[in-house]
Design a protein around this motif. Structure first.
Motif, PDB file in Angstrom:
ATOM      1  N   PHE A 169       0.853  -1.186   0.000  1.00  0.00           N
ATOM      2  CA  PHE A 169       0.000   0.000   0.000  1.00  0.00           C
ATOM      3  C   PHE A 169       0.891   1.238   0.000  1.00  0.00           C
ATOM      4  O   PHE A 169       1.758   1.405   0.848  1.00  0.00           O
ATOM      5  N   GLY A 170       0.694   2.070  -0.963  1.00  0.00           N
ATOM      6  CA  GLY A 170       1.446   3.315  -1.052  1.00  0.00           C
ATOM      7  C   GLY A 170       0.612   4.299  -1.836  1.00  0.00           C
ATOM      8  O   GLY A 170      -0.605   4.381  -1.672  1.00  0.00           O
ATOM      9  N   ARG A 171       1.289   5.046  -2.704  1.00  0.00           N
ATOM     10  CA  ARG A 171       0.529   5.955  -3.559  1.00  0.00           C
ATOM     11  C   ARG A 171      -0.427   5.165  -4.449  1.00  0.00           C
ATOM     12  O   ARG A 171      -1.463   5.662  -4.861  1.00  0.00           O
ATOM     13  N   ARG A 172      -0.050   3.916  -4.708  1.00  0.00           N
ATOM     14  CA  ARG A 172      -0.890   3.067  -5.546  1.00  0.00           C
ATOM     15  C   ARG A 172      -0.771   1.632  -5.042  1.00  0.00           C
ATOM     16  O   ARG A 172       0.333   1.109  -4.890  1.00  0.00           O
ATOM     17  N   ARG A 173      -1.895   1.010  -4.775  1.00  0.00           N
ATOM     18  CA  ARG A 173      -1.894  -0.362  -4.282  1.00  0.00           C
ATOM     19  C   ARG A 173      -1.360  -1.295  -5.360  1.00  0.00           C
ATOM     20  O   ARG A 173      -1.696  -1.158  -6.542  1.00  0.00           O
ATOM     21  N   SER A 174      -0.532  -2.282  -4.956  1.00  0.00           N
ATOM     22  CA  SER A 174       0.011  -3.216  -5.942  1.00  0.00           C
ATOM     23  C   SER A 174       0.228  -4.574  -5.295  1.00  0.00           C
ATOM     24  O   SER A 174       0.448  -4.684  -4.078  1.00  0.00           O
ATOM     25  N   LEU A 175       0.192  -5.603  -6.126  1.00  0.00           N
ATOM     26  CA  LEU A 175       0.535  -6.963  -5.717  1.00  0.00           C
ATOM     27  C   LEU A 175       1.972  -7.209  -6.146  1.00  0.00           C
ATOM     28  O   LEU A 175       2.314  -7.098  -7.325  1.00  0.00           O
ATOM     29  N   LYS A 176       2.837  -7.560  -5.165  1.00  0.00           N
ATOM     30  CA  LYS A 176       4.256  -7.786  -5.438  1.00  0.00           C
ATOM     31  C   LYS A 176       4.564  -9.260  -5.200  1.00  0.00           C
ATOM     32  O   LYS A 176       4.301  -9.798  -4.126  1.00  0.00           O
ATOM     33  N   VAL A 177       5.125  -9.892  -6.221  1.00  0.00           N
ATOM     34  CA  VAL A 177       5.428 -11.321  -6.165  1.00  0.00           C
ATOM     35  C   VAL A 177       6.913 -11.514  -6.499  1.00  0.00           C
ATOM     36  O   VAL A 177       7.385 -11.026  -7.533  1.00  0.00           O
ATOM     37  N   TRP A 178       7.651 -12.222  -5.592  1.00  0.00           N
ATOM     38  CA  TRP A 178       9.059 -12.521  -5.854  1.00  0.00           C
ATOM     39  C   TRP A 178       9.170 -13.915  -6.422  1.00  0.00           C
ATOM     40  O   TRP A 178       8.649 -14.889  -5.853  1.00  0.00           O
ATOM     41  N   LEU A 179       9.835 -13.991  -7.589  1.00  0.00           N
ATOM     42  CA  LEU A 179       9.966 -15.270  -8.286  1.00  0.00           C
ATOM     43  C   LEU A 179      11.446 -15.613  -8.384  1.00  0.00           C
ATOM     44  O   LEU A 179      12.268 -14.770  -8.767  1.00  0.00           O
TER      45      LEU A 179
END
Length: 703
Positions: free
Chosen positions: A84-94
């Motif tokens: 959660f920041g200026r724009r919500r995002s889904l972060k996935v480490w591969l």
């Protein structure tokens, strides 16, 4: 709707008769989206070619990723969370066990997607590699999970199709797969004789289509992307042949139509020449002679007159109009805007009134009694020369005896508009002669390819005494200096243009930029009278501002590229073009031609944004060093290709789907020979060949 099994038992005889609604998952909504791109049949789908290709044939280790390149990778999810920041995002480490891993970032996602990226899940991704804050990343890559991953990688290049809103690439590939199924059982007809294909070593149509939709492993990406591969050349050749067949057929049909023989005694033309305060140039004399000879024929003249900005096309048109009037016929001159048509009328009236020739101007602003009187004057033949805009097309406008139609900036008119004016004249059911003028230089090689149905005349020199325009490139970091230059010019009684160019192909954004620029300049230049014109103003409002500028009521005109054609203000001596790197050479030259029309030295400042690409630097260097519109057009053609030089957004201009008359110049002469062969020996192939490639666009040249 279920797919009808491909085969002749389906009842269809050809692919161009099978509507897209006979494919799986194509209902009314998808059909409507396809129709936006002109795709209505299975054959249309097959000729909707990829714009580029992706190489998903090789899995790349994450440790070998290169920023800026697309890549296919596979690994396990080590961590996933919502940030959660200026724009919500889904972060996935591969990670793939051999490197630090890569970050997958999604800004649009569903709860199901979040659940799918659980630690330990095996995922295969394809996307562009970018440099993130702490690691490499892919934003919104295409992903497949373990149960969806095939044991092998793709065996061929993956096509990417031109699309429209609501159609994803996966949908396109599914539709094309179905169309290729039909192709196997109901191949499209071959309209090109073998003797035209064999010397060029080009593949058959079915082989070419299948190759372009399914390039096999080992295909040269360079050849296929630059459209040099024989499969592309096969389709380009057929399109060029269709075009040449259409032009030849059009030219032949024009030869069967009667036109009035305009054999005047030359008296009016001689008196005009004697009254002119200048002598015609050698180029003007040559072109006037060519036109005069055409008007003596009993078949309609179809002549394209090219001349650079300020080359003197209008006086040549006046001489042609007088030849029609001498012969007892009327002449009409049509221009795309009220301002340009009014300027033509003003010039022609000054020349013709002393000769006793009545001319009138008809535009959309004329209403009521005034309009009725103008229409009566045209119908009675009292008005010998009629100048106007699209108002001349209207059904209520009738001519007593129209012998010559002059169309200025012909590419600005739609096909049907030009056809309607043609239908208004001629004796005994014939057609008037037509002179088509353009100030947009078209290289002769291209003109002879695209306008082979027209005779070509070129005014290739400027009248003596024209003051050269000094062109300078200035970085926008010196914007304050440029604004001060505008203040000085306006303070000295000179007028200035400030042009805001297209932003990301969006007319709305371009207009916003012009409005904001006008506001800022208004704050910085108190006392300077500023006008604003852009494409979203009503034409009447736009014309009112232009007329005010032409009449000296405004000092500074802030505009979009709508002023490219049609403004002739002798007092304007300074032109500012913002972000010139966004424009082609020909358009820059047209804009620059709005100044330098008086005796005072004029300047054009190209206010660019650094850093410039190598192509942009070359383009600005050419425009600074070159004054000839025809030389500039040749250079523009080499840099950008035919479609961009002609302007793909212009109505009525032929637009090729696969062929490029510059890139494929070697195919033009064989295409012309093939067209002659088909017309002479294979007449049954003419209609379907033209329909396949041009559809209802064939009439574009029937001006």
């Amino acid at each position: 709707m279920t797919l009808i099994a491909p085969g002749r038992s389906s009842g269809f005889q050809s692919l161009e008769r099978i509507p897209v609604t006979h494919l799986k998952r194509v209902g009314p909504r998808i059909a409507e989206r396809l129709a936006r791109l002109g795709i209505r049949t299975v054959q249309d789908l097959l000729f909707h070619l990829p714009v580029r290709y992706q190489d998903r044939t090789r899995l790349l280790p994450i440790g070998e990723l290169i920023v800026g390149e697309d890549a296919l990778i596979e690994g396990e999810v080590s961590e996933a969370n919502i940030a959660f920041g200026r724009r919500r995002s889904l972060k996935v480490w591969l990670a793939d066990g051999a490197s630090a891993g890569v970050l997958l970032r999604f800004f649009h996602f569903s709860p199901q997607q979040v659940a799918a990226f659980k630690p330990g899940a095996r995922v295969r991704c394809y996307g562009e590699v970018r440099q993130g804050h702490d690691s490499l990343e892919m934003v919104h890559p295409e992903c497949r999970f373990q149960n969806e991953i095939a044991t092998e990688t793709e065996s061929r290049l993956t096509p990417i199709y031109p699309s429209t809103e609501g159609l994803q690439q996966s949908a396109w590939r599914g539709l094309i797969e179905q169309a290729l199924g039909w192709l196997a059982h109901l191949p499209p007809a071959e309209y090109l004789p073998e003797e035209t294909l064999d010397p060029l070593a080009l593949p058959g149509l079915v082989e070419a289509l299948r190759y372009l939709h399914h390039p096999p492993l080992g295909t040269s990406l360079v050849d296929i992307l630059e459209r040099r591969h024989p499969a592309f050349l096969r389709l380009a050749f057929e399109e060029l042949v269709a075009h040449q067949v259409s032009l030849r057929r059009m030219r032949a049909s024009q030869g069967t139509i009667a036109a009035p023989v305009l054999a005047g005694d030359g008296g009016l033309r001689q008196r005009l020449r004697a009254a002119l305060p200048f002598q015609l140039t050698e180029a003007q004399e040559r072109v006037a002679t060519e036109i005069a000879a055409d008007l003596l024929q009993d078949r309609p003249m179809q002549r394209l007159l090219q001349g650079d900005v300020g080359a003197g096309k209008t006086v040549v048109a006046a001489l042609a109009a007088l030849q029609s009037i001498e012969a007892g016929c009327q002449a009409a001159l049509m221009a795309p805007t009220e301002l340009l048509s009014e300027q033509h009328h003003r010039s022609l009236t000054a020349w013709l009134t002393p000769l006793g020739v009545e001319s009138l101007w008809l535009a959309g602003r004329h209403k009521g009694r005034e309009r009725a009187e103008l229409l009566e004057s045209i119908a009675s033949g009292r008005a010998r020369l009629v100048v106007g805009t699209h108002a001349l097309f209207q059904d209520e406008v009738t001519f007593r005896d129209l012998g010559l139609v002059i169309i200025d900036e012909q590419h600005r008119f739609g096909v049907h508009q030009r056809m309607k004016l043609r239908e208004k004249g001629g004796r005994n059911g014939g057609a008037p002669h037509q002179l088509i003028m353009t100030a947009t230089p078209i290289p002769r090689s291209l003109a002879m390819t695209l306008y082979a149905d027209l005779d070509l005349s070129v005014i290739d020199t400027l009248p003596p005494g024209r003051t050269p325009i000094v062109t300078v490139a200035v970085p926008d970091s010196r914007r304050d200096d440029v604004i001060e230059r505008v203040r000085m010019a306006c303070g000295q009684g000179r007028q200035t243009y400030w042009v805001c160019t297209l932003i990301d192909e969006s007319e709305a954004l371009e207009c916003q930029a012009a409005e904001e620029t006008a506001r800022q300049l208004g704050e910085r230049l108190p006392g300077v009278r500023i006008g604003l014109v852009h494409g979203r103003l009503k034409s009447a409002d736009r014309d009112a501002v232009m007329v005010g500028f032409a009449g000296g009521e405004l000092d500074l005109l802030v505009a979009t590229t709508v002023i490219e054609v049609g403004v002739d203000v002798a007092n304007a001596s300074l032109m500012i073009i913002e972000n010139p790197e966004r424009l082609g050479l020909s358009q820059l030259h047209q804009l620059r031609g709005r100044v330098g029309r008086g005796a005072v030295e004029s300047h054009c400042l190209l206010l660019y944004h650094a850093p410039l690409s190598a192509v942009a630097r070359e383009r600005l260097g050419i425009i600074r060093a070159t004054a000839s519109g025809f030389e500039i057009a040749e250079r523009d053609l080499a840099l950008r290709g035919a479609g961009e030089v002609l302007g793909t957004r212009q109505t009525g201009t032929v637009q090729f789907r696969v062929a490029d008359p510059v890139r494929d110049q070697a195919l033009v002469t064989p295409a012309q020979r093939a067209a002659d062969l088909i017309l002479a020996r294979y007449p049954d192939a003419v209609e379907p060949l033209v329909a396949r490639w041009m559809g209802n666009r064939e009439a574009y040249g029937q001006v």
